[in-house]
Design a protein around this motif. Structure first.
Motif, PDB file in Angstrom:
ATOM      1  N   GLY A 176       0.827  -1.206   0.000  1.00  0.00           N
ATOM      2  CA  GLY A 176       0.000   0.000   0.000  1.00  0.00           C
ATOM      3  C   GLY A 176       0.860   1.254   0.000  1.00  0.00           C
ATOM      4  N   ARG A 177       0.439   2.186   0.774  1.00  0.00           N
ATOM      5  CA  ARG A 177       1.175   3.448   0.869  1.00  0.00           C
ATOM      6  C   ARG A 177       2.482   3.250   1.625  1.00  0.00           C
ATOM      7  NH1 ARG A 177      -2.474   8.282   2.591  1.00  0.00           N
ATOM      8  NH2 ARG A 177      -0.523   9.226   1.993  1.00  0.00           N
ATOM      9  N   PHE A 178       3.430   4.116   1.344  1.00  0.00           N
ATOM     10  CA  PHE A 178       4.697   4.086   2.061  1.00  0.00           C
ATOM     11  C   PHE A 178       4.498   4.630   3.474  1.00  0.00           C
ATOM     12  CE2 PHE A 178       6.342   4.955  -2.360  1.00  0.00           C
ATOM     13  CZ  PHE A 178       6.954   3.734  -2.537  1.00  0.00           C
ATOM     14  N   THR A 179       5.201   4.051   4.433  1.00  0.00           N
ATOM     15  CA  THR A 179       5.251   4.658   5.764  1.00  0.00           C
ATOM     16  C   THR A 179       6.140   5.893   5.637  1.00  0.00           C
ATOM     17  OG1 THR A 179       7.219   3.476   6.498  1.00  0.00           O
ATOM     18  CG2 THR A 179       5.079   2.378   6.861  1.00  0.00           C
ATOM     19  N   PRO A 180       6.123   6.797   6.615  1.00  0.00           N
ATOM     20  CA  PRO A 180       6.995   7.972   6.523  1.00  0.00           C
ATOM     21  C   PRO A 180       8.477   7.607   6.353  1.00  0.00           C
ATOM     22  CG  PRO A 180       5.334   8.338   8.192  1.00  0.00           C
ATOM     23  CD  PRO A 180       5.200   6.899   7.751  1.00  0.00           C
ATOM     24  N   GLN A 181       8.937   6.597   7.073  1.00  0.00           N
ATOM     25  CA  GLN A 181      10.341   6.187   6.960  1.00  0.00           C
ATOM     26  C   GLN A 181      10.628   5.565   5.587  1.00  0.00           C
ATOM     27  OE1 GLN A 181      12.397   7.130   9.133  1.00  0.00           O
ATOM     28  NE2 GLN A 181      14.258   6.023   8.667  1.00  0.00           N
ATOM     29  N   GLU A 182       9.716   4.722   5.107  1.00  0.00           N
ATOM     30  CA  GLU A 182       9.875   4.119   3.786  1.00  0.00           C
ATOM     31  C   GLU A 182       9.890   5.204   2.711  1.00  0.00           C
ATOM     32  OE1 GLU A 182       7.512  -0.117   4.437  1.00  0.00           O
ATOM     33  OE2 GLU A 182       6.413   1.651   3.776  1.00  0.00           O
ATOM     34  N   ARG A 183       8.997   6.150   2.846  1.00  0.00           N
ATOM     35  CA  ARG A 183       8.892   7.243   1.881  1.00  0.00           C
ATOM     36  C   ARG A 183      10.183   8.055   1.835  1.00  0.00           C
ATOM     37  NH1 ARG A 183       5.378   9.919  -0.989  1.00  0.00           N
ATOM     38  NH2 ARG A 183       5.656  12.152  -1.221  1.00  0.00           N
ATOM     39  N   LYS A 184      10.737   8.327   2.999  1.00  0.00           N
ATOM     40  CA  LYS A 184      11.985   9.095   3.074  1.00  0.00           C
ATOM     41  C   LYS A 184      13.077   8.401   2.266  1.00  0.00           C
ATOM     42  CE  LYS A 184      15.644   9.966   6.379  1.00  0.00           C
ATOM     43  NZ  LYS A 184      16.076   9.682   7.739  1.00  0.00           N
ATOM     44  N   HIS A 185      13.267   7.136   2.500  1.00  0.00           N
ATOM     45  CA  HIS A 185      14.325   6.409   1.809  1.00  0.00           C
ATOM     46  C   HIS A 185      14.007   6.191   0.328  1.00  0.00           C
ATOM     47  CE1 HIS A 185      15.574   5.522   5.980  1.00  0.00           C
ATOM     48  NE2 HIS A 185      16.744   5.708   5.433  1.00  0.00           N
ATOM     49  N   ALA A 186      12.753   5.909   0.016  1.00  0.00           N
ATOM     50  CA  ALA A 186      12.368   5.728  -1.388  1.00  0.00           C
ATOM     51  C   ALA A 186      12.581   7.017  -2.166  1.00  0.00           C
ATOM     52  CB  ALA A 186      10.914   5.278  -1.492  1.00  0.00           C
ATOM     53  N   ARG A 187      12.270   8.142  -1.564  1.00  0.00           N
ATOM     54  CA  ARG A 187      12.456   9.443  -2.231  1.00  0.00           C
ATOM     55  C   ARG A 187      13.939   9.713  -2.482  1.00  0.00           C
ATOM     56  NH1 ARG A 187       9.328  13.907  -3.256  1.00  0.00           N
ATOM     57  NH2 ARG A 187      10.523  15.816  -3.439  1.00  0.00           N
ATOM     58  N   LEU A 188      14.775   9.421  -1.509  1.00  0.00           N
ATOM     59  CA  LEU A 188      16.217   9.628  -1.683  1.00  0.00           C
ATOM     60  C   LEU A 188      16.775   8.734  -2.788  1.00  0.00           C
ATOM     61  CD1 LEU A 188      17.354   9.884   2.046  1.00  0.00           C
ATOM     62  CD2 LEU A 188      17.253  11.739   0.369  1.00  0.00           C
TER      63      LEU A 188
END
Length: 93
Positions: free
Chosen positions: A4-16
């Motif tokens: 589903g959606r990224f968690t905040p921590q997952e999103r941070k690393h995926a964005r980088l």
């Protein structure tokens, strides 16, 4: 990372990690005429949705799994770096 959606921590690393792939495409001379419109928002550091991040990844011929694995490695290394900095005062190479 979950399906589903990224968690905040997952999103941070995926964005980088996605940012690194975008820079790599720039340096490789990739034709940007077919880039998703949201790429400019991403480059400018503006918030984009998880779906938009996956749209950019797909444009770079990356699957969600590719992005997930690369982000997981980044997260693991990030954790080791901060653990080592606290323990001996030096950053890991």
């Amino acid at each position: 990372m979950s399906a589903g959606r990224f968690t905040p921590q997952e999103r941070k690393h995926a964005r980088l990690v996605l940012g690194l792939f975008v820079q790599g495409a720039d340096h490789a001379g990739r034709d940007m005429t077919d880039a998703p419109g949201v790429l400019e928002d991403f480059r400018a550091g503006r918030f984009i949705s998880d779906a938009a991040m996956l749209e950019i990844a797909a444009w770079l011929e990356l699957t969600r799994g590719d992005l997930t694995r690369a982000a997981a490695v980044a997260a693991a290394r990030d954790g080791r770096l901060f653990t080592r900095v606290r323990s001996n005062g030096r950053a890991a190479a």
